[in-house]
Design an enzyme around this catalytic site. Structure first.
Site, PDB file in Angstrom:
ATOM      1  CE  LYS A 175      -1.995   3.060   1.796  1.00  0.00           C
ATOM      2  NZ  LYS A 175      -1.820   4.469   1.340  1.00  0.00           N
ATOM      3  CD  GLU A 250      12.035   0.230  10.884  1.00  0.00           C
ATOM      4  OE1 GLU A 250      12.690   1.163  11.364  1.00  0.00           O
ATOM      5  OE2 GLU A 250      12.210  -0.963  11.197  1.00  0.00           O
ATOM      6  CB  CYS A 284      12.588   8.942   9.090  1.00  0.00           C
ATOM      7  SG  CYS A 284      13.807   7.938   8.238  1.00  0.00           S
ATOM      8  CD  GLU A 371       8.852  12.809  11.771  1.00  0.00           C
ATOM      9  OE1 GLU A 371       7.746  12.220  11.875  1.00  0.00           O
ATOM     10  OE2 GLU A 371       9.842  12.293  11.229  1.00  0.00           O
TER      11      GLU A 371
HETATM   12  P1  NAD Z   1       1.733   8.652   7.469  1.00  0.00           P
HETATM   13  O1  NAD Z   1       1.809   7.970   8.778  1.00  0.00           O
HETATM   14  O2  NAD Z   1       0.758   9.742   7.287  1.00  0.00           O
HETATM   15  O3  NAD Z   1       1.427   7.595   6.288  1.00  0.00           O
HETATM   16  C1  NAD Z   1       2.251   6.484   6.060  1.00  0.00           C
HETATM   17  C2  NAD Z   1       1.465   5.447   5.301  1.00  0.00           C
HETATM   18  O4  NAD Z   1       0.428   4.970   6.151  1.00  0.00           O
HETATM   19  C3  NAD Z   1       0.769   5.966   4.047  1.00  0.00           C
HETATM   20  O5  NAD Z   1       0.807   4.987   3.041  1.00  0.00           O
HETATM   21  C4  NAD Z   1      -0.652   6.174   4.510  1.00  0.00           C
HETATM   22  O6  NAD Z   1      -1.605   6.096   3.482  1.00  0.00           O
HETATM   23  C5  NAD Z   1      -0.818   5.028   5.479  1.00  0.00           C
HETATM   24  N1  NAD Z   1      -1.859   5.209   6.493  1.00  0.00           N
HETATM   25  C6  NAD Z   1      -2.389   6.349   6.973  1.00  0.00           C
HETATM   26  N2  NAD Z   1      -3.354   6.076   7.874  1.00  0.00           N
HETATM   27  C7  NAD Z   1      -3.411   4.732   7.983  1.00  0.00           C
HETATM   28  C8  NAD Z   1      -4.204   3.834   8.761  1.00  0.00           C
HETATM   29  N3  NAD Z   1      -5.120   4.267   9.614  1.00  0.00           N
HETATM   30  N4  NAD Z   1      -3.985   2.509   8.633  1.00  0.00           N
HETATM   31  C9  NAD Z   1      -3.044   2.041   7.788  1.00  0.00           C
HETATM   32  N5  NAD Z   1      -2.281   2.838   7.013  1.00  0.00           N
HETATM   33  C10 NAD Z   1      -2.458   4.175   7.113  1.00  0.00           C
HETATM   34  O7  NAD Z   1       3.203   9.161   7.174  1.00  0.00           O
HETATM   35  P2  NAD Z   1       3.738   9.981   5.905  1.00  0.00           P
HETATM   36  O8  NAD Z   1       3.347  11.399   6.060  1.00  0.00           O
HETATM   37  O9  NAD Z   1       3.452   9.267   4.656  1.00  0.00           O
HETATM   38  O10 NAD Z   1       5.294   9.823   6.139  1.00  0.00           O
HETATM   39  C11 NAD Z   1       6.015  10.578   7.031  1.00  0.00           C
HETATM   40  C12 NAD Z   1       6.428   9.790   8.239  1.00  0.00           C
HETATM   41  O11 NAD Z   1       7.141   8.610   7.875  1.00  0.00           O
HETATM   42  C13 NAD Z   1       7.372  10.564   9.116  1.00  0.00           C
HETATM   43  O12 NAD Z   1       7.002  10.381  10.453  1.00  0.00           O
HETATM   44  C14 NAD Z   1       8.711   9.938   8.834  1.00  0.00           C
HETATM   45  O13 NAD Z   1       9.660  10.136   9.847  1.00  0.00           O
HETATM   46  C15 NAD Z   1       8.318   8.514   8.666  1.00  0.00           C
HETATM   47  N6  NAD Z   1       9.348   7.737   7.987  1.00  0.00           N
HETATM   48  C16 NAD Z   1      10.080   6.841   8.721  1.00  0.00           C
HETATM   49  C17 NAD Z   1      11.106   6.122   8.123  1.00  0.00           C
HETATM   50  C18 NAD Z   1      11.916   5.121   8.919  1.00  0.00           C
HETATM   51  O14 NAD Z   1      12.586   4.295   8.320  1.00  0.00           O
HETATM   52  N7  NAD Z   1      11.885   5.162  10.236  1.00  0.00           N
HETATM   53  C19 NAD Z   1      11.370   6.302   6.765  1.00  0.00           C
HETATM   54  C20 NAD Z   1      10.601   7.214   6.034  1.00  0.00           C
HETATM   55  C21 NAD Z   1       9.595   7.931   6.665  1.00  0.00           C
END
Ligand code: NAD
Length: 474
Positions: A175, A250, A284, A371
């Site tokens: 997804k 993550e 991240c 963040e």
């Molecule tokens: P997000 O949490 O908004 O979304 C991440 C994913 O989750 C998307 O595909 C989204 O559609 C999905 N999602 C949203 N609500 C959901 C739900 N209720 N159930 C299941 N899936 C759901 O995050 P974002 O804005 O896409 O990404 C930014 C975040 O990702 C930041 O916090 C960043 O630090 C983190 N990140 C972490 C790493 C790591 O390796 N630790 C790497 C990249 C990004």
């Protein structure tokens, strides 16, 4: 190059969402409509999971070396289409092409590394307390892996999960972020082209609370591997935890970069700016807290502001993200913070915020603890290393931290005492290479490491085998 409508990939077939919904995806660089993406729901997830379950046993029956060999072909196919893939990433995220090219290369490298893991696939042998007994481990696939990823570095995010999940003999339902659907679509197409059997890698697009949630809750999904925010991660953990699925999270960071009084100032400034603002701070591992020793603070600040002001701004991913960041900045200013540079939306199309440095923010302030995932860093001063380490650790997150110092003693103390998953000395806060485990502590993750040999433990179940070859001897 990017289709006007991006369909799902289910059982090897391109399909619109069963309910017929489409979501609009805009270009961050100018705000115009880029494409529409399938707005999937539970019915689509059901179909994808069924396809994955049907395809997985035959895949698991192949040797891991054979699986690795096919995944190498996928990595090479991505390398072959490097320019096209990078152009797609640049368009859907608004990042410079040069950055996108580097990310495509990183995704390829991950694929090549994981393919090689098929010829290592480490296990353990160990001793036993009874004679004539051999003890060893075997890796088995978990089954169907639900892979949910963020938009920020879309191809590596997909590669970090899809390659090891498949190598370990799982089938996958991916997804992607609704903000970066096109690169995931291309990845799915390449998988099809190199001959990955239908159903082994399904791509279901859509909104998180609909497509993502349905995947997390699906009883046919044995493992949920999620990369995204801590807020969403908490929901994912609760929902997948309720049915006791294996869950790898993550999550985000509020990473500190500390500059000591014996640092190479020019290098520290350069790394601070790159760590805070590359990819518009949407990493991240971004350094969103810059911490400098009092005695060099004026010199550091002057150079930092000059370099930050000279940067070519990159857009954040969406209007909603931009508005959220501006609201958070307004809140911090209302509580007494001051904006040293940036802090305003740029007068140009798209979702651009000037690189922003905020001062006068206490460690307890929301801006220090949340963040922002945008081009915003706080700048604070400390008297020495003790205070710096305390500040680094005074955070709900624990992903990465960096220190700039000429002192081996300070560097080692820092590495020993900060509560993070990755420590960097005299460079930027950065992510991982394919052969290095990556993951954080506290609210940055649940302790699993992705990439590296460690990824094998996420995507396989380790079975302990006790062998007594000749029972007459025992
Ligand atoms: P997000 O949490 O908004 O979304 C991440 C994913 O989750 C998307 O595909 C989204 O559609 C999905 N999602 C949203 N609500 C959901 C739900 N209720 N159930 C299941 N899936 C759901 O995050 P974002 O804005 O896409 O990404 C930014 C975040 O990702 C930041 O916090 C960043 O630090 C983190 N990140 C972490 C790493 C790591 O390796 N630790 C790497 C990249 C990004």
């Amino acid at each position: 190059m990017i289709p006007a409508e991006i369909p799902n990939l289910i059982g090897g077939e391109a399909r619109p969402a069963a309910g017929g919904a489409w979501l609009d995806k805009h270009r961050p660089a100018d705000g115009t409509l880029l494409c529409r993406v399938a707005g999937s729901g539970p019915e689509d997830v059901d179909a994808a999971v069924a396809a994955a379950r049907a395809a997985q046993p035959a895949w698991a029956a192949q040797t891991v070396v054979a699986r690795g060999d096919l995944l190498r072909e996928l990595a090479l196919a991505l390398r072959e289409r490097r320019e096209e893939a990078s152009a797609i990433v640049a368009e859907e995220t608004g990042k410079p092409l040069e950055l996108a090219l580097g990310e495509t290369d990183a995704a390829v490298e991950m694929g090549l590394f994981v393919a090689g893991e098929g010829r290592r696939f480490y296990g353990r042998t160990t001793s036993a307390s009874t004679p004539h007994r051999t003890v060893l481990t075997m890796r088995h696939p978990v089954g169907v892996a639900g892979l949910i990823v963020s938009f920020n570095t879309p191809l590596p995010n997909v590669a970090w999960k899809a390659f090891p999940a498949l190598l370990c003999g799982n089938a996958a339902v991916l997804k992607p972020s609704e903000e970066a659907p096109a690169s995931a679509w291309l990845f799915g197409e390449l998988a099809r082209e190199v001959g990955l059997a239908p159903g082994l890698l399904n791509v279901v697009h859509g909104a998180g609370p609909e497509a993502g949630a349905a995947l997390v809750e699906h009883e046919g999904v044995d493992l949920v591997s999620f990369t995204g925010s801590a807020a969403t991660g908490r929901i994912v953990n609760e929902r997948a935890g309720a049915r006791l699925a294996k869950v790898c999270l993550e999550l985000g960071g509020k990473n500190a970069l500390v500059v000591c009084d014996d640092a190479d100032l020019e290098s520290a400034v350069r790394r601070s700016v790159a760590s805070a603002f590359s990819n518009a701070g949407q990493r991240c591992a971004a350094a969103s807290r810059l911490v400098v020793f009092d005695s060099i603070a004026d010199a550091f600040r002057e150079r930092l502001l000059a370099e930050a002001r000279a940067l070519e701004p990159q857009p954040v991913i969406s209007e909603a993200a931009l508005q959220r960041i501006l609201r958070q900045l307004d809140g911090a200013v209302a509580r007494g913070a001051s904006i040293a540079c940036g802090g305003v939306r740029l007068d140009r199309p798209g979702f651009h915020l000037a690189p922003t440095i905020v001062e006068g923010v206490g460690p307890e302030d929301d801006l220090s603890c949340t963040e922002l995932f945008g081009p915003v860093a706080t700048l604070s001063t400390v008297r020495g290393l003790d205070e710096a380490i305390a500040l680094v650790n005074d955070s709900p997150y624990g992903l990465t931290a960096a220190v700039h110092t000429a002192s081996l003693h300070r560097a080692l103390r820092f590495a020993e005492e900060v509560e993070v998953g990755v420590v960097v000395v005299n460079a930027g806060t950065h992510g991982s290479e394919p052969h290095m485990g990556f993951g954080g502590v506290k609210q940055s993750g649940t302790g699993w490491k992705e990439a590296g040999v460690e990824a094998l433990d996420v995507y396989s179940d380790v079975r302990w085998v006790n062998l007594v070859a000749d029972p007459s001897l025992t």
